[in-house]
Design an enzyme around this catalytic site. Structure first.
Site, short mmCIF file in Angstrom:
data_model
loop_
_atom_site.label_atom_id
_atom_site.label_comp_id
_atom_site.label_asym_id
_atom_site.label_seq_id
_atom_site.Cartn_x
_atom_site.Cartn_y
_atom_site.Cartn_z
N ASP A 103 4.76 -3.97 6.98
CA ASP A 103 4.36 -4.72 5.78
C ASP A 103 4.89 -6.15 5.74
OD1 ASP A 103 2.70 -2.81 4.57
OD2 ASP A 103 4.44 -1.69 3.88
N ASP A 165 -3.62 0.27 6.60
CA ASP A 165 -3.12 -0.86 5.79
C ASP A 165 -2.74 -2.06 6.67
OD1 ASP A 165 -2.58 1.80 5.09
OD2 ASP A 165 -1.28 1.23 3.45
N1 GLY Z 1 0.64 1.78 1.62
C1 GLY Z 1 0.08 0.68 0.97
C2 GLY Z 1 -0.85 1.09 -0.08
O1 GLY Z 1 -0.46 1.75 -1.01
O2 GLY Z 1 -2.00 0.77 -0.01
#
Ligand code: GLY
Length: 387
Positions: A103, A165
């Protein structure tokens, strides 16, 4: 093969867009007085709950403030100051290393990259390059994927996990190549996105959340449901990450194959939308859970669709643009909290994590962020951080 990126045609901004933008500016002026340089995630009982600096959502609030700052003509509002304070606070995470995961892309694209793009500060550039280098270090050479999380508990081995993601984290690597001329960043971004194409996107355009690879051989070991209902379901936010991430990747790489896959996923996403154009939390969830929407998935996908409209031949462009605009308009008119001063969120009815029953039917900061980015795209006057 390459794609022709056509310059976005300057279209007249619809009155509702300017109205929504102005309401957003007024509301964020009020909420920023309380939230300040903190890191909101989900709004509970009208107030955003503030998270620790290392939480994956840390970039969205400063990112939203940067969009408003630029969109308001760099006016003397508190938005830039707060966004820069957030960026500074994130240094403890960047220097801490052990809490960094995939992230990184969300966190520093929406803070340091956007600051650098607007003001060219050396320190912001260095922070973003450092973050890009950490992201590079998570690449698995055998499986051609960027590793997702670190172990959640002692002894756990999740080094073979990759998640959809991350398609939104690799634009940081494309930026790093543009900035330094070093093609390794771009190569890793493109290798990861090829893996997304090959292993995350099903034939019907639906999308898996987690693929576990054997980290030694790179072979697929298992599909995992993650934040979706199950391994074979179709989590709507994961689908939205794919719509936008693949479209950005197609633009960065100039790849027709990536563009075709972005279109395929977009068609699936659009085919699943209910009457008001805002997705349920998982398109293949049991009927009894389908009252739960995920407005954040709608906002993110809308941004992807607006970008897609700039990359396709002109005969196809209007369809994607009007689909993106339709979703954003419904978010504003049917999901907006603009008449509600007691609610800090902009957009209601997001679902963060149904399997863990966390943050359901609430405003989410990334829903708010992508709603504002979508408005900015429709107004056509703001630097988009991921491009
Ligand atoms: N894991 C990132 C989201 O909740 O989309």
């Amino acid at each position: 093969m390459t794609i022709n990126t056509t310059a976005a045609t300057q279209l007249e901004t619809a009155p509702w867009v300017n109205e929504a933008w102005n309401q957003t500016v007024q509301k964020v002026l009020r909420t920023s007085a309380r939230i300040g340089a903190e890191f909101p995630h989900a709004s509970q009982g009208g107030q955003y709950v503030l998270e620790a600096t290392h939480w994956w959502t840390a970039g969205f609030w400063p990112g939203l403030l940067w969009l408003l700052h630029e969109g308001e003509g760099n006016a003397d509002l508190p938005f830039r100051r707060i966004a820069e304070e957030c960026e500074l606070k994130l240094d403890e995470v960047l220097d801490g290393y052990d809490r960094l995961d995939h992230d990184i892309g969300f966190m520093w694209t929406l803070t340091s990259v956007i600051n650098y793009k607007q003001y060219g500060g050396e320190l912001s550039k260095r922070r973003a390059l450092k973050a890009a280098n950490y992201l590079m270090g998570r690449f698995n050479l055998k499986g051609n994927f960027i590793r997702a999380w670190n172990p959640w508990s002692a002894g756990e081995d999740n080094s073979g996990w990759a998640i959809i993601d991350c398609a939104m984290n690799v634009p940081l690597l494309q930026w790093a190549t543009k900035e330094t001329g070093d093609v390794r960043y771009k190569q890793v971004a493109e290798a990861h996105m090829e893996t997304v194409r090959n292993h995350f996107i099903r034939k019907d355009g639906s999308v898996r959340h987690i693929v576990r690879f054997d980290p030694q051989t790179g072979e697929v070991a298992e599909y995992i449901g993650g934040q979706g209902y199950g391994p074979e379901s179709a989590w709507s936010r994961g689908t939205a990450w794919a719509v936008y991430g693949l479209t950005l990747a197609a633009k960065h790489a100039g790849s027709q194959e990536l563009l075709d896959t972005a279109k395929q996923v977009s068609h699936f996403f659009l085919s699943q939308l209910p009457e008001d154009s805002v997705p349920v939390w998982d398109f293949r969830a049991p009927e009894e859970t389908k009252a739960l929407r995920d407005s954040s998935a709608g906002a993110c996908a809308a941004c992807g669709l607006l970008l897609l409209s700039e990359l396709v031949p002109s005969a196809e462009a209007a369809g994607y643009r009007s689909a993106g605009e339709r979703i954003l308009r419904s978010l504003y008119e049917n999901y907006g909290a603009f008449g509600q001063d007691e609610e800090e969120g902009l957009i209601l009815h997001g679902t963060s994590h149904y399997p863990e029953r966390k943050n359901m039917d609430v405003p989410l900061i990334y829903g708010d962020y992508f709603f504002v980015e979508g408005l900015a795209r429709l107004r056509g006057d703001v630097t988009i951080p991921w491009e």
